[in-house]
Design an enzyme around this catalytic site. Structure first.
Site, PDB file in Angstrom:
ATOM      1  N   ASN A   1      -5.322 -74.916 -30.208  1.00 35.72           N
ATOM      2  CA  ASN A   1      -4.014 -75.172 -29.605  1.00 35.72           C
ATOM      3  C   ASN A   1      -3.623 -76.618 -29.834  1.00 35.72           C
ATOM      4  O   ASN A   1      -4.340 -77.364 -30.508  1.00 35.72           O
ATOM      5  CB  ASN A   1      -4.034 -74.825 -28.110  1.00 35.72           C
ATOM      6  CG  ASN A   1      -5.123 -75.562 -27.372  1.00 35.72           C
ATOM      7  OD1 ASN A   1      -5.119 -76.781 -27.280  1.00 35.72           O
ATOM      8  ND2 ASN A   1      -6.086 -74.814 -26.849  1.00 35.72           N
TER       9      ASN A   1
ATOM     10  N   ALA B   1      -9.135 -79.673 -19.979  1.00 35.57           N
ATOM     11  CA  ALA B   1      -9.152 -79.148 -21.346  1.00 35.57           C
ATOM     12  C   ALA B   1      -8.271 -77.912 -21.465  1.00 35.57           C
ATOM     13  O   ALA B   1      -8.122 -77.142 -20.512  1.00 35.57           O
ATOM     14  CB  ALA B   1     -10.576 -78.807 -21.765  1.00 35.57           C
TER      15      ALA B   1
ATOM     16  N   PRO C   1     -15.220 -67.175 -21.920  1.00 35.21           N
ATOM     17  CA  PRO C   1     -15.578 -67.356 -20.505  1.00 35.21           C
ATOM     18  C   PRO C   1     -14.539 -68.222 -19.803  1.00 35.21           C
ATOM     19  O   PRO C   1     -13.972 -69.137 -20.401  1.00 35.21           O
ATOM     20  CB  PRO C   1     -16.937 -68.068 -20.576  1.00 35.21           C
ATOM     21  CG  PRO C   1     -16.968 -68.716 -21.928  1.00 35.21           C
ATOM     22  CD  PRO C   1     -16.206 -67.777 -22.827  1.00 35.21           C
TER      23      PRO C   1
ATOM     24  N   ILE D   1     -13.664 -72.864 -15.618  1.00 35.46           N
ATOM     25  CA  ILE D   1     -13.474 -73.449 -14.294  1.00 35.46           C
ATOM     26  C   ILE D   1     -13.768 -72.437 -13.184  1.00 35.46           C
ATOM     27  O   ILE D   1     -14.339 -72.796 -12.142  1.00 35.46           O
ATOM     28  CB  ILE D   1     -12.056 -74.049 -14.166  1.00 35.46           C
ATOM     29  CG1 ILE D   1     -11.999 -75.009 -12.973  1.00 35.46           C
ATOM     30  CG2 ILE D   1     -10.992 -72.990 -14.082  1.00 35.46           C
ATOM     31  CD1 ILE D   1     -10.796 -75.917 -12.983  1.00 35.46           C
TER      32      ILE D   1
ATOM     33  N   PHE E   1      -6.119 -77.420 -14.199  1.00 32.63           N
ATOM     34  CA  PHE E   1      -4.783 -77.634 -14.752  1.00 32.63           C
ATOM     35  C   PHE E   1      -4.174 -76.282 -15.090  1.00 32.63           C
ATOM     36  O   PHE E   1      -4.878 -75.353 -15.504  1.00 32.63           O
ATOM     37  CB  PHE E   1      -4.852 -78.494 -16.015  1.00 32.63           C
ATOM     38  CG  PHE E   1      -4.729 -79.967 -15.760  1.00 32.63           C
ATOM     39  CD1 PHE E   1      -3.585 -80.669 -16.090  1.00 32.63           C
ATOM     40  CD2 PHE E   1      -5.786 -80.668 -15.180  1.00 32.63           C
ATOM     41  CE1 PHE E   1      -3.475 -82.026 -15.847  1.00 32.63           C
ATOM     42  CE2 PHE E   1      -5.687 -82.025 -14.937  1.00 32.63           C
ATOM     43  CZ  PHE E   1      -4.524 -82.706 -15.272  1.00 32.63           C
TER      44      PHE E   1
ATOM     45  N   LYS F   1      -3.288 -69.132  -9.697  1.00 30.32           N
ATOM     46  CA  LYS F   1      -4.536 -69.589 -10.319  1.00 30.32           C
ATOM     47  C   LYS F   1      -5.399 -70.361  -9.320  1.00 30.32           C
ATOM     48  O   LYS F   1      -6.634 -70.226  -9.320  1.00 30.32           O
ATOM     49  CB  LYS F   1      -4.223 -70.461 -11.541  1.00 30.32           C
ATOM     50  CG  LYS F   1      -5.448 -70.887 -12.335  1.00 30.32           C
ATOM     51  CD  LYS F   1      -5.073 -71.744 -13.530  1.00 30.32           C
ATOM     52  CE  LYS F   1      -4.380 -70.951 -14.607  1.00 30.32           C
ATOM     53  NZ  LYS F   1      -4.184 -71.765 -15.846  1.00 30.32           N
TER      54      LYS F   1
ATOM     55  N   LYS G   1      -9.014 -68.563  -8.700  1.00 28.87           N
ATOM     56  CA  LYS G   1     -10.198 -69.204  -9.267  1.00 28.87           C
ATOM     57  C   LYS G   1     -11.007 -70.003  -8.247  1.00 28.87           C
ATOM     58  O   LYS G   1     -12.032 -70.585  -8.576  1.00 28.87           O
ATOM     59  CB  LYS G   1      -9.791 -70.108 -10.436  1.00 28.87           C
ATOM     60  CG  LYS G   1      -9.150 -69.329 -11.575  1.00 28.87           C
ATOM     61  CD  LYS G   1      -9.010 -70.158 -12.831  1.00 28.87           C
ATOM     62  CE  LYS G   1      -8.439 -69.313 -13.967  1.00 28.87           C
ATOM     63  NZ  LYS G   1      -8.438 -70.030 -15.264  1.00 28.87           N
TER      64      LYS G   1
END
Length: 407
Positions: free
Chosen positions: A214, A280, A312, A315, A330, A344, A348
């Protein structure tokens, strides 16, 4: 007024072709108001002359440990006390080895052992020498002892090799020096804390030539690492492939794939980290099976089908394992930014999520500025648009404040 005005910088130059770059570094330092004293090793004299360095620095150049004139007043000890900062650029593999062993058999090594001032090294050597386990061990030990470092950079070398080992550019070393003096004026409220930060893109191999990735430049993650270091934190920066120089004092771990990044994070966080920041841009998918050979175009079709599987979720995995006291993520989105970010955060198991709209051309990927929304379970904060460096300082402060028991 520059923060280098009247700063006393001792510049040590060791043997290596990169020594010629130190002339430009001296020019930048003196132009910024610093007083520069130069010390040469015997090897350095093969690449730069004392006359040139004296003309640029405006001070006599030293190279001899037992100089009868200087030693009348224990000159090498006085020089060690004089410096606000000692910079070794270039720092050869030989010098790093001798410094690690505490040797003091020439003027420069003696000064480094005798000084109580901080020391910053800019390694420069052949890529094989830099990669050698002995050099890597020496570099790690010097960092452990508090020696600052910048580089080395990656690229073409004078010998014709390509790889890590080039001395960082004078402008980058100059910036590192100015940041060092700026940092000494900041509150050191993160001393004793270990922050782990990911940055840049990941590369997922299709075959030995091609990959999926990316547009992430890594600038935001690197800026966050620099801001945390400036306040005294010990920072491990786990970075995908980028074209920027790591901040001085960071423990840089270079990786390529998402699996590599996860493994590096777990290794860095064997003992629970204080803060983890997942800056990242990790590729969501990878090849189900990458080809061992370059995939050839088929003459009978204009299409190519690739079978991808999920990477995977780094985070989420680390949050589930409770690898850090504070987990920060992020969310780079192109639509419904706040809604997706809040989802998110909850899904998470994060403490903080930082959302930004990467569809905007003026912020985000590859830009020097950014604008974000910071979201916690009970708070939404929208700092003004700023450079990534300025924004990083604000974010580090917010994260630290959020981690306090009263919060």
């Amino acid at each position: 007024m520059s923060n280098l005005t009247q700063k006393r910088i001792l510049l040590g130059i060791t043997g290596g072709i990169a020594a010629y770059k130190s002339i430009e570094l001296i020019r930048l330092l003196t132009k910024a108001g610093a007083e520069v004293q130069v010390v040469l090793t015997e090897g350095a004299k093969a690449f730069v002359t004392e006359m040139t360095l004296q003309a640029i620095s405006g001070n006599p150049v030293r190279s001899t440990l037992l100089d009868p004139n200087a030693e009348a007043g224990m000159g090498h000890i006085e020089l060690a006390k004089w410096a606000d900062l000692i910079v070794i650029a270039p720092a050869s593999a030989d010098f790093m080895a001798r410094y690690t062993q505490g040797m003091a058999n020439d003027l420069l090594s003696t000064l480094c052992i005798a000084t109580e001032s901080p020391v910053l090294i800019a390694p420069a050597m052949n890529q094989a020498m830099w990669r050698h386990p002995a050099t890597q061990a020496n570099s790690a030990l010097l960092t452990q002892r508090g020696v600052l470092s910048i580089g080395p950079a990656d690229g073409a070398q004078a010998c014709g090799d390509i790889g890590p080992g080039r001395m960082s550019e004078p402008a980058d070393i100059f910036t590192a020096i100015t940041h060092h003096f700026q940092n000494t004026m900041l509150e050191q409220d993160l001393v004793g804390q270990h922050w782990v930060i990911t940055a840049g893109p990941t590369m997922e191999a299709i075959d030995p030539v091609r990959y999926i990735s990316n547009h992430s430049s890594g600038k935001m993650g690197y800026a966050l690492a620099a801001a945390a270091i400036a306040r005294g934190a010990s920072v491990t920066l786990i970075s995908g492939p980028v074209q920027i120089t790591a901040p001085v004092g960071v423990n840089l771990v270079a990786v390529k794939s998402a699996n590599d990044m996860l493994a590096a994070c777990e290794h860095a966080m064997q003992s629970q980290a204080d803060v983890f920041i997942g800056a990242a841009a990790v590729a969501d998918f990878k090849m189900k099976m990458a080809s061992n050979q370059k995939m050839k175009k088929q003459s009978n079709t204009d299409e190519l089908q690739l079978t991808l599987v999920k990477n995977p979720d780094i985070i989420a995995t680390l949050a589930q394992q409770k690898r850090a006291k504070i987990m920060v993520g992020f969310a780079a989105e192109t639509q419904n930014v706040i809604e997706y970010a809040k989802s998110k955060l909850e899904r998470k198991g994060l403490d903080i999520i930082i959302a930004n709209d990467v569809s905007r051309s003026d912020i985000g990927f590859n830009q020097d500025e950014n604008q974000v929304t910071v979201i916690t379970a009970n708070k939404v904060w929208e700092p003004a648009k700023a450079t990534k460096s300025e924004l990083a300082s604000q974010l580090v402060h917010f994260i630290h404040e959020h981690s306090q028991p009263s919060r």
